[in-house]
Motif scaffolding. Sequence first.
Motif, PDB file in Angstrom:
ATOM      1  N   LEU A  28      -0.780  -4.436 192.669  1.00 35.08           N
ATOM      2  CA  LEU A  28      -0.824  -4.196 191.231  1.00 35.08           C
ATOM      3  C   LEU A  28       0.010  -2.961 190.923  1.00 35.08           C
ATOM      4  O   LEU A  28       0.184  -2.082 191.770  1.00 35.08           O
ATOM      5  N   ARG A  29       0.483  -2.857 189.686  1.00 34.08           N
ATOM      6  CA  ARG A  29       1.320  -1.722 189.308  1.00 34.08           C
ATOM      7  C   ARG A  29       0.819  -1.110 188.006  1.00 34.08           C
ATOM      8  O   ARG A  29       0.321  -1.806 187.134  1.00 34.08           O
ATOM      9  N   ALA A  30       0.978   0.197 187.901  1.00 39.28           N
ATOM     10  CA  ALA A  30       0.628   0.917 186.676  1.00 39.28           C
ATOM     11  C   ALA A  30       1.442   2.200 186.629  1.00 39.28           C
ATOM     12  O   ALA A  30       1.950   2.669 187.654  1.00 39.28           O
ATOM     13  N   ASP A  31       1.557   2.754 185.442  1.00 37.28           N
ATOM     14  CA  ASP A  31       2.186   4.077 185.348  1.00 37.28           C
ATOM     15  C   ASP A  31       1.301   5.110 186.048  1.00 37.28           C
ATOM     16  O   ASP A  31       1.780   5.925 186.830  1.00 37.28           O
ATOM     17  N   VAL A  32       0.001   5.061 185.722  1.00 37.40           N
ATOM     18  CA  VAL A  32      -0.959   6.012 186.284  1.00 37.40           C
ATOM     19  C   VAL A  32      -2.190   5.245 186.736  1.00 37.40           C
ATOM     20  O   VAL A  32      -2.719   4.405 186.000  1.00 37.40           O
ATOM     21  N   VAL A  33      -2.666   5.537 187.944  1.00 37.42           N
ATOM     22  CA  VAL A  33      -3.941   5.022 188.423  1.00 37.42           C
ATOM     23  C   VAL A  33      -4.929   6.178 188.428  1.00 37.42           C
ATOM     24  O   VAL A  33      -4.655   7.239 188.999  1.00 37.42           O
ATOM     25  N   VAL A  34      -6.056   5.981 187.763  1.00 36.49           N
ATOM     26  CA  VAL A  34      -7.138   6.967 187.762  1.00 36.49           C
ATOM     27  C   VAL A  34      -8.197   6.475 188.726  1.00 36.49           C
ATOM     28  O   VAL A  34      -8.735   5.377 188.566  1.00 36.49           O
ATOM     29  N   VAL A  35      -8.508   7.265 189.741  1.00 40.56           N
ATOM     30  CA  VAL A  35      -9.508   6.904 190.735  1.00 40.56           C
ATOM     31  C   VAL A  35     -10.796   7.655 190.403  1.00 40.56           C
ATOM     32  O   VAL A  35     -10.833   8.878 190.421  1.00 40.56           O
ATOM     33  N   ALA A  37     -14.458   6.586 187.862  1.00 37.36           N
ATOM     34  CA  ALA A  37     -14.756   6.254 186.464  1.00 37.36           C
ATOM     35  C   ALA A  37     -15.974   7.001 185.963  1.00 37.36           C
ATOM     36  O   ALA A  37     -16.776   6.469 185.208  1.00 37.36           O
ATOM     37  N   GLY A  38     -16.109   8.262 186.399  1.00 37.56           N
ATOM     38  CA  GLY A  38     -17.076   9.149 185.788  1.00 37.56           C
ATOM     39  C   GLY A  38     -16.461   9.796 184.562  1.00 37.56           C
ATOM     40  O   GLY A  38     -15.446   9.325 184.020  1.00 37.56           O
ATOM     41  N   ILE A  39     -17.037  10.901 184.103  1.00 36.21           N
ATOM     42  CA  ILE A  39     -16.601  11.509 182.850  1.00 36.21           C
ATOM     43  C   ILE A  39     -15.125  11.914 182.902  1.00 36.21           C
ATOM     44  O   ILE A  39     -14.367  11.657 181.969  1.00 36.21           O
ATOM     45  N   THR A  40     -14.673  12.520 184.003  1.00 36.10           N
ATOM     46  CA  THR A  40     -13.277  12.941 184.087  1.00 36.10           C
ATOM     47  C   THR A  40     -12.340  11.741 184.027  1.00 36.10           C
ATOM     48  O   THR A  40     -11.337  11.744 183.295  1.00 36.10           O
ATOM     49  N   GLY A  41     -12.661  10.702 184.791  1.00 35.49           N
ATOM     50  CA  GLY A  41     -11.791   9.543 184.853  1.00 35.49           C
ATOM     51  C   GLY A  41     -11.664   8.815 183.530  1.00 35.49           C
ATOM     52  O   GLY A  41     -10.558   8.456 183.110  1.00 35.49           O
ATOM     53  N   VAL A  42     -12.791   8.604 182.845  1.00 35.50           N
ATOM     54  CA  VAL A  42     -12.722   7.829 181.603  1.00 35.50           C
ATOM     55  C   VAL A  42     -12.045   8.621 180.489  1.00 35.50           C
ATOM     56  O   VAL A  42     -11.314   8.050 179.667  1.00 35.50           O
ATOM     57  N   VAL A  43     -12.263   9.941 180.442  1.00 37.61           N
ATOM     58  CA  VAL A  43     -11.579  10.750 179.419  1.00 37.61           C
ATOM     59  C   VAL A  43     -10.075  10.754 179.677  1.00 37.61           C
ATOM     60  O   VAL A  43      -9.262  10.555 178.760  1.00 37.61           O
ATOM     61  N   THR A  44      -9.692  10.969 180.947  1.00 41.53           N
ATOM     62  CA  THR A  44      -8.269  10.965 181.292  1.00 41.53           C
ATOM     63  C   THR A  44      -7.624   9.632 180.923  1.00 41.53           C
ATOM     64  O   THR A  44      -6.550   9.590 180.305  1.00 41.53           O
ATOM     65  N   ALA A  45      -8.285   8.530 181.300  1.00 46.13           N
ATOM     66  CA  ALA A  45      -7.717   7.202 181.052  1.00 46.13           C
ATOM     67  C   ALA A  45      -7.590   6.917 179.564  1.00 46.13           C
ATOM     68  O   ALA A  45      -6.580   6.352 179.110  1.00 46.13           O
ATOM     69  N   GLN A  46      -8.589   7.306 178.773  1.00 49.29           N
ATOM     70  CA  GLN A  46      -8.515   7.049 177.335  1.00 49.29           C
ATOM     71  C   GLN A  46      -7.356   7.807 176.709  1.00 49.29           C
ATOM     72  O   GLN A  46      -6.577   7.255 175.917  1.00 49.29           O
ATOM     73  N   LEU A  47      -7.211   9.073 177.065  1.00 45.80           N
ATOM     74  CA  LEU A  47      -6.142   9.880 176.486  1.00 45.80           C
ATOM     75  C   LEU A  47      -4.763   9.377 176.915  1.00 45.80           C
ATOM     76  O   LEU A  47      -3.817   9.377 176.119  1.00 45.80           O
ATOM     77  N   LEU A  48      -4.647   8.945 178.168  1.00 48.14           N
ATOM     78  CA  LEU A  48      -3.370   8.396 178.632  1.00 48.14           C
ATOM     79  C   LEU A  48      -3.034   7.105 177.892  1.00 48.14           C
ATOM     80  O   LEU A  48      -1.891   6.882 177.491  1.00 48.14           O
ATOM     81  N   ALA A  49      -4.041   6.242 177.723  1.00 45.38           N
ATOM     82  CA  ALA A  49      -3.808   4.993 176.999  1.00 45.38           C
ATOM     83  C   ALA A  49      -3.400   5.271 175.563  1.00 45.38           C
ATOM     84  O   ALA A  49      -2.485   4.629 175.020  1.00 45.38           O
ATOM     85  N   ASP A  50      -4.059   6.244 174.929  1.00 44.56           N
ATOM     86  CA  ASP A  50      -3.698   6.612 173.563  1.00 44.56           C
ATOM     87  C   ASP A  50      -2.269   7.139 173.483  1.00 44.56           C
ATOM     88  O   ASP A  50      -1.605   7.016 172.443  1.00 44.56           O
ATOM     89  N   GLY A  51      -1.819   7.754 174.606  1.00 40.68           N
ATOM     90  CA  GLY A  51      -0.463   8.285 174.639  1.00 40.68           C
ATOM     91  C   GLY A  51       0.590   7.271 175.036  1.00 40.68           C
ATOM     92  O   GLY A  51       1.755   7.632 175.210  1.00 40.68           O
ATOM     93  N   GLY A  52       0.183   6.010 175.216  1.00 39.71           N
ATOM     94  CA  GLY A  52       1.143   4.954 175.504  1.00 39.71           C
ATOM     95  C   GLY A  52       1.358   4.650 176.966  1.00 39.71           C
ATOM     96  O   GLY A  52       2.220   3.833 177.308  1.00 39.71           O
ATOM     97  N   ALA A  53       0.606   5.265 177.865  1.00 35.83           N
ATOM     98  CA  ALA A  53       0.790   5.006 179.295  1.00 35.83           C
ATOM     99  C   ALA A  53       0.070   3.724 179.708  1.00 35.83           C
ATOM    100  O   ALA A  53      -0.980   3.377 179.158  1.00 35.83           O
ATOM    101  N   ASN A  54       0.643   3.033 180.674  1.00 31.14           N
ATOM    102  CA  ASN A  54      -0.011   1.890 181.310  1.00 31.14           C
ATOM    103  C   ASN A  54      -0.922   2.443 182.397  1.00 31.14           C
ATOM    104  O   ASN A  54      -0.454   2.907 183.437  1.00 31.14           O
TER     105      ASN A  54
END
Length: 474
Positions: A28-35, A37-54
């Motif tokens: 699988l491929r992505a711009d960023v993989v967040v390992v 899914a606790g508080i740090t992971g979900v906040v990081t992923a949401q902000l990255l998605a909002d910024g247009g990252a895959n």
Amino acid sequence: MSENPHEATTEPGGPGTGTPGIMAPGPLRADVVVVGAGITGVVTAQLLADGGANVMVLDAGNARTTTTARSTGKLSVLQGTRLTRVARYGDEVVRAYLAANFAGLGWLRRTLEDLNVPVENRDDLTVATTAEQVADVDAVLAICARQGLAAQWEEDPPYPALSFGAVRLPGQGQVDPLRMLSALRADLRARGVTVYDGARVRQVLRRRSGVALRTTRGTVLADRVVLATGVPPGRLGGLILRLDAGRSLLTTWEVTDPGALPPGFTETMSITAGPPVRSLRTANGLLMVGGEGYTVGREPDPARRLAALDEWTSTHLPVGSSHHAWAAQDYSSDTGLPFVGPAVPGDERMLVATGYGKWGLTNGAAAGLALAGRILGDPVEWGPVLEPWARPARPSARTAATFGEQTKGWACAVTRPTGQRAGARRVSRVCPHFGGVVRWNDQEQSWDCPVHGSRFAPDGARLEGPATEGLAPR
């Protein structure tokens, strides 16, 4: 010990939910993989998605197994006496640390309001329970005054046992951490971000074009990876040598006579300034009591710790039966500050967030803000203060103790190289991470490593920690 008592929120099946998503054949491929899914992971992923990252999220377990779900649910920037440890680096570092935590707290309040997850307002107290602790509480109050926080001294705080005063900081909060996390994960799904539960990362390989992650469910390729797993898996850059693994016990109780609680008790949450640590709050008609923390794998009798916590609670508070008891694990850094930034100096392909020292909710949200800003090219002003290599390692007595555990463990491995518990296979007692020798935790029915905090089930299956494999069968 029984399971986490926090309210369960069931997520629908399929990718991005509480049941594992199905990985397609091939990498699988992505711009960023967040390992993680606790508080740090979900906040990081949401902000990255909002910024247009895959972005894609991988988690070895599920929402319930995260450290976030097992936390006390406190949202506070006071954090006991932690500010006194941060203050040894000067007022500018304290100011940046507070700015980070206020940013994390503010983001959580705004986001959870949008998701209809209640945040209950509470004043936070740091309580001196001995005459010796008064100096530490005074130091916290002085730091707050220098930083312009509206903290105040309280001579007679609403604390159920003997106290010698407290610092009170208004405007803090508490939340059901599992409900919060489930809502944030559901929001990720709504934004098109896939969360793969049950995908444990075995290895992170740095490549010229990015990173490759070998997981239990396939390979993932990305430009960058964010390791938001509580502790980085494996041995990345030696960062693990600067972290200590701590375990804390938590219990919930029925309050039989709310009128017998100290006046104002239910409007506050509190923690003591020193040992024996007691962390208190009420929620949904229950009392939560935490404390009796210890270094993973080095406590000879965890059951004694739980008994001490139960006895103190029954002695000082109007409680009936205990509802739940569980343990949470977190990591402290050698500097007393979180590590948020490159795992290896100068390498932006691999970013980490760890070392919250048991104050992971506001710090975790702040870490997400810092990591996403770094990746998207919009860094936060206070981010550099939290970088892992911003200041040199500070070897301490705890560091020496860790190396001592690793050395003396080998003598034990020679004489008792394997272990077995009823109903489980015989396993090697040598931890696959750094070769420490695990010890049996009778309270939690687990093999615990005293070196870097990896934990394993009776049959050797990995439970948590930096180890990426289970104990070898024998």
